[in-house]
Design an enzyme around this catalytic site. Structure first.
Site, PDB file in Angstrom:
ATOM      1  N   GLU A  81       0.800  -1.216   0.000  1.00 17.44           N
ATOM      2  CA  GLU A  81       0.000   0.000   0.000  1.00 17.44           C
ATOM      3  C   GLU A  81       0.838   1.273   0.000  1.00 17.44           C
ATOM      4  OE1 GLU A  81      -2.493  -0.677   3.382  1.00 17.44           O
ATOM      5  OE2 GLU A  81      -3.979  -1.808   2.247  1.00 17.44           O
ATOM      6  N   GLU A 112       7.492 -21.912   7.940  1.00 19.16           N
ATOM      7  CA  GLU A 112       7.926 -21.031   9.020  1.00 19.16           C
ATOM      8  C   GLU A 112       8.981 -21.673   9.915  1.00 19.16           C
ATOM      9  OE1 GLU A 112       5.155 -21.273  12.829  1.00 19.16           O
ATOM     10  OE2 GLU A 112       4.019 -20.589  11.084  1.00 19.16           O
TER      11      GLU A 112
END
Length: 274
Positions: A81, A112
């Site tokens: 953004e 992960e």
């Protein structure tokens, strides 16, 4: 100091399946109300990290977010953004998620848990001491993130983190940790809820305050935003109209010519268009 993973502790509520929709919504909302206060307690930590980021970006560095699952996705959202909001390069703020881009939509099993892939992912971007790397992990125990920050520390790269547990391994690894302790989730262990909200609020603060410090806001307006749709073109025209007191027709003409609100205003006030 002892490490207690409060994000995994039992919910303050039980028998959720017996609650009405109204009760569920009210109780979730009651829990959500506590998040901004938890963020408030971490403001000094957030300020310390933002100062480091501003200093590095001013000399040509970049900001990297790293995380797995929800944490990784939130970092990517915040990074993605920045270009449309502040008119900066897509390379200035980069979000990296364990398991690669496919993990944005679907979980990649055990990604992960890798202790080598995080650093390799950073090397793919030619990471350097001019950059800042922020690990995001509600638990503060994600190996992918911790190991990457350890390598950053070894290579003279500033590290920060956003975690939702106190004294976690990740916060002890990061040079500039941010600990937003939100307590047990409404659904036990579902850290996409309060912890995710806390991370999102913190990420908003980090990039917004950084971009303001770097000069990408004038007054309170997004003068460097990308004019990528009609809504934003209309918003840009209104900014110009208010700033230099011209008609919408003139404002749109200026936007079309100069391709940004900032440039349109500057060229007009400098005498480039009367």
């Amino acid at each position: 100091m002892s490490f207690i993973k409060t994000t995994e502790q039992d919910s303050n509520y039980n028998h959720l399946e017996k609650m009405t929709i109204s009760e569920l919504l009210q109780n979730i909302n009651n829990e959500d109300k506590t998040v901004p206060y938890a963020v408030e307690k971490a403001l000094p930590q957030i300020e310390a990290l933002v100062q480091q980021i501003v200093d590095k970006l001013k000399i040509g560095g970049r900001l990297f977010y790293m995380g797995a699952g929800t944490s990784g996705r939130l970092g990517i959202v915040d990074a993605s953004e920045c270009p449309p909001t502040f008119g900066v390069s897509h390379e200035l703020v980069v979000g990296i998620i364990a398991g690669g881009d496919s993990a944005i939509r679907e979980a990649v099993e055990f990604a992960e848990d890798s202790k080598v892939q995080g650093w390799q992912d950073l090397l793919d971007y030619a990471i350097s001491p001019k950059d800042v790397v922020v690990g995001i992990a509600a638990s503060g125990t994600t190996p992918y993130v911790i190991s990457a920050l350890e390598k950053c520390n070894e290579n003279g790269i500033i590290t920060g983190c956003i975690v939702c547990n106190k004294n976690s391994p990740l916060s002890q690894t990061a040079q500039f940790p941010i600990e937003v302790v939100v307590g047990p989730e409404f659904v036990t262990g579902s850290s996409r809820m309060k912890a995710g909200t806390a991370q999102k609020l913190t990420l908003n603060m980090i990039t917004t305050s950084t971009m303001i410090q770097l000069g990408h806001i004038k007054g309170n307006k997004m003068v460097d935003m990308q004019l990528s749709n009609n809504k934003l073109v209309d918003r840009g025209a209104k900014m110009i109209m208010n700033e230099i007191q011209v008609s919408k027709e003139v404002a749109l003409e200026l936007l079309n010519t100069h391709k940004s609100v900032r440039n349109a205003i500057k060229n007009y006030t400098d005498g480039g268009k009367q």
